[in-house]
Design a protein around this motif. Structure first.
Motif, PDB file in Angstrom:
ATOM      1  N   GLU A  11      39.017 -21.311 -35.902  1.00  0.00           N
ATOM      2  CA  GLU A  11      38.890 -21.567 -37.440  1.00  0.00           C
ATOM      3  C   GLU A  11      37.425 -22.279 -37.684  1.00  0.00           C
ATOM      4  O   GLU A  11      37.233 -22.430 -38.851  1.00  0.00           O
ATOM      5  N   ASP A  14      32.225 -18.724 -39.058  1.00  0.00           N
ATOM      6  CA  ASP A  14      31.660 -18.419 -40.431  1.00  0.00           C
ATOM      7  C   ASP A  14      31.281 -17.151 -40.536  1.00  0.00           C
ATOM      8  O   ASP A  14      30.845 -16.733 -41.731  1.00  0.00           O
ATOM      9  N   VAL A  21      36.317 -13.815 -47.708  1.00  0.00           N
ATOM     10  CA  VAL A  21      37.050 -14.522 -46.869  1.00  0.00           C
ATOM     11  C   VAL A  21      36.378 -14.439 -45.607  1.00  0.00           C
ATOM     12  O   VAL A  21      36.160 -13.351 -44.963  1.00  0.00           O
ATOM     13  N   ARG A  22      35.968 -15.690 -44.748  1.00  0.00           N
ATOM     14  CA  ARG A  22      35.356 -15.687 -43.529  1.00  0.00           C
ATOM     15  C   ARG A  22      36.414 -15.562 -42.363  1.00  0.00           C
ATOM     16  O   ARG A  22      37.597 -15.691 -42.727  1.00  0.00           O
ATOM     17  N   GLU A  25      38.769 -18.704 -42.030  1.00  0.00           N
ATOM     18  CA  GLU A  25      39.873 -18.694 -43.227  1.00  0.00           C
ATOM     19  C   GLU A  25      40.886 -17.903 -42.611  1.00  0.00           C
ATOM     20  O   GLU A  25      42.194 -18.193 -42.834  1.00  0.00           O
ATOM     21  N   ARG A  28      42.981 -19.416 -39.785  1.00  0.00           N
ATOM     22  CA  ARG A  28      43.862 -20.535 -40.553  1.00  0.00           C
ATOM     23  C   ARG A  28      45.025 -20.047 -41.201  1.00  0.00           C
ATOM     24  O   ARG A  28      46.310 -20.601 -40.936  1.00  0.00           O
ATOM     25  N   LEU A  29      44.727 -18.750 -41.759  1.00  0.00           N
ATOM     26  CA  LEU A  29      46.138 -18.238 -42.577  1.00  0.00           C
ATOM     27  C   LEU A  29      47.058 -17.614 -41.398  1.00  0.00           C
ATOM     28  O   LEU A  29      48.198 -17.645 -41.584  1.00  0.00           O
TER      29      LEU A  29
END
Length: 501
Positions: A11, A14, A21-22, A25, A28-29
């Motif tokens: 998470e 970067d 979208v990194r 992210e 996390r999704l």
């Protein structure tokens, strides 16, 4: 590969993954959706239907489902409500994941959607529905990313993906890939493309983009803007996309370009090299065996035999020929068709031959033309029609009215190339076709169909018949200047109608 990729998502990463979208992210999704699916009662082996537009959320739900051992049935909303209903009835999902757009298409936006050739049946009548992403009024409850520990990964075997390919509403057909065959296929793609971390890769499907993401490369759709702006290391395009990009003047400077899903001619690969591609590859792949073989432009251009050279079998893929048909097997092969017994060998439907590990195709068995009691396989001869100035060419059978067929070559010249120039370039190849030489050669735009925009031979046959009949009416065969006939005296003067009938 997928398990390692999912397990390696962090998470706090970067680095870019998809446009805007990194990787953090995306991590996390994936973890949020995995927790939500588990909280919804889904267990390993359950089927989830996915009707979410391509992007970070659909990728994340697919990875979350794989992490839990679920089976994803891919839903194409362009197939029409009857077809979608039949496919979902076969897949029997426990849950449908759909974005708000897909649900709107099935409800209040149906009239507008039909104009855009999109249609879904009422999703709620097929299985419980959860909305992925932004929820609009009238949509099903959201698949909420609830708090909780990231579930342990499923480590067993089993089905991974169901991909529908064809069939009628009464008998849909779907290919079932297992976790093992998906992993083997993606490994094969990675080894063929050789993505390096940090440099973008352009493509349109997760099954070709995930190996690049797993290798540390960001991915993006294969648009002209992205091609100019990102200067990718590798690009995946279907042949129609390649032709459109070349017509628009796109450059592929220093990129490796891969094309498949439809026949890829040596001329098309050579055009990519002239447009700056460091390498240009034709990839032979089926939904049932992805990928199977590949050939680079130089080798394909040097091939002088009959048929279509599709290259060397990729590592692990095996092939044999039975009654003229090419059969494939190996770790990248799917397990079965949904509802059927496992494959022994995958019947490709292609006529072909195998020399060592080199595969040459002779066309689709179903495309055979019968003229004067002789079987003619178009794929053996069509590559020779792709001379300079020809963008696309097919040999099709046209009913002769007595149970026999006439052979017609439908030729699509490249933009700006005079018909007379194409005719002159084709004379030699036509003379070498022997008894398979066409009765007529007509000019027109080859019809395309399907998501991969493959040549539509049924429509091409109808178009060839209309163009050939039109020329025959204007210039009866006794007055035709060449034999077998070009499309009349107008064609001999370079004035053949190249439009639609």
């Amino acid at each position: 590969m997928l398990s390692d990729f999912i397990g390696g998502l962090r998470e706090d990463d970067d680095r870019p993954a998809l446009p805007g979208v990194r990787r953090g992210e995306l991590a996390r999704l994936v973890r949020g959706y995995a927790v939500a699916l588990q909280a919804d009662g889904l267990e390993a082996g359950d089927t989830v239907a996915l009707a979410v537009r391509p992007g970070a959320r659909s990728l994340a739900t697919l990875l979350a489902a794989y992490h839990l051992g679920l089976r994803i049935a891919v839903v194409d909303p362009t197939a029409g409500p009857d077809v979608v209903r039949a496919r979902l009835a076969l897949a029997q999902p426990r849950l449908v994941l759909a974005d708000a757009a897909a649900q709107a298409v099935a409800s209040w936006a149906a009239p507008l959607a039909r104009r855009a050739h999109l249609a879904l049946p009422s999703l709620t009548s097929l299985a419980p529905v959860r909305t992925v992403g932004r929820r609009l009024p009238g949509s099903a409850p959201a698949l909420r990313r609830v708090a909780g520990a990231f579930p342990r990964p499923y480590e067993g075997e089993g089905d991974a993906v169901v991909v529908f390919t064809s069939g009628t509403t009464s008998r849909p057909r779907a290919v079932v890939h297992t976790r093992a065959s998906i992993s083997a296929g993606m490994t094969a793609v990675r080894d063929l493309v050789r993505p390096v971390p940090g440099r973008p890769v352009l493509g349109g499907t997760f099954f070709v983009l995930l190996p690049s993401l797993a290798s540390g490369a960001p991915v993006a759709p294969p648009t002209g803007r992205n091609l100019r702006r990102l200067r990718p290391q590798a690009v995946y395009l279907t042949p129609p996309q390649v032709r459109a990009a070349l017509a628009a003047g796109s450059r592929f400077d220093d990129a490796r370009v891969y094309s498949g899903s439809a026949p890829v001619s040596a001329a098309l690969l050579s055009a990519l090299r002239r447009a700056g591609a460091a390498e240009a590859w034709g990839v032979y792949a089926l939904t049932e065996v992805f990928p199977a073989a590949a050939v680079e432009a130089a080798e394909k251009g040097a091939f002088s035999g009959s048929g279509d050279l599709v290259g060397e079998l990729l590592p692990g893929v095996s092939a044999r020929v039975s009654d003229g048909q090419l059969l494939l097997g190996g770790p990248t092969a799917a397990d079965r068709y949904l509802g059927s017994e496992p494959f022994g060998w995958v019947a490709t439907g292609d006529i072909g031959r195998v020399d060592g590990r080199t595969v040459v195709l002779g066309g689709r068995a179903k495309d055979m033309i019968l003229r004067d009691a002789e079987n003619i396989y178009p794929g053996l001869y069509e590559p020779s029609l792709h001379v300079a100035g020809v963008e696309l060419a097919l040999l099709v059978g046209v009913p002769a009215g007595d149970g026999d067929e006439r052979v017609v070559a439908l030729v699509q010249p490249a933009a700006g190339v005079p018909d007379a120039e194409v005719r002159a370039a084709l004379r030699g190849p036509l003379e070498r076709m022997g008894s398979a030489r066409p009765d007529d050669v007509v000019f027109g735009r080859v019809p395309l169909a399907g998501r991969s925009r493959k040549p539509d031979r049924t429509a091409a046959s109808a178009l060839a018949a209309a163009l050939s009949t039109r020329a025959e009416r204007a210039f009866p065969r006794r007055r035709r200047l060449t034999r077998p006939g070009w499309a009349g005296e107008a064609a001999a003067r370079g004035k053949t109608d190249r439009g639609e009938p």
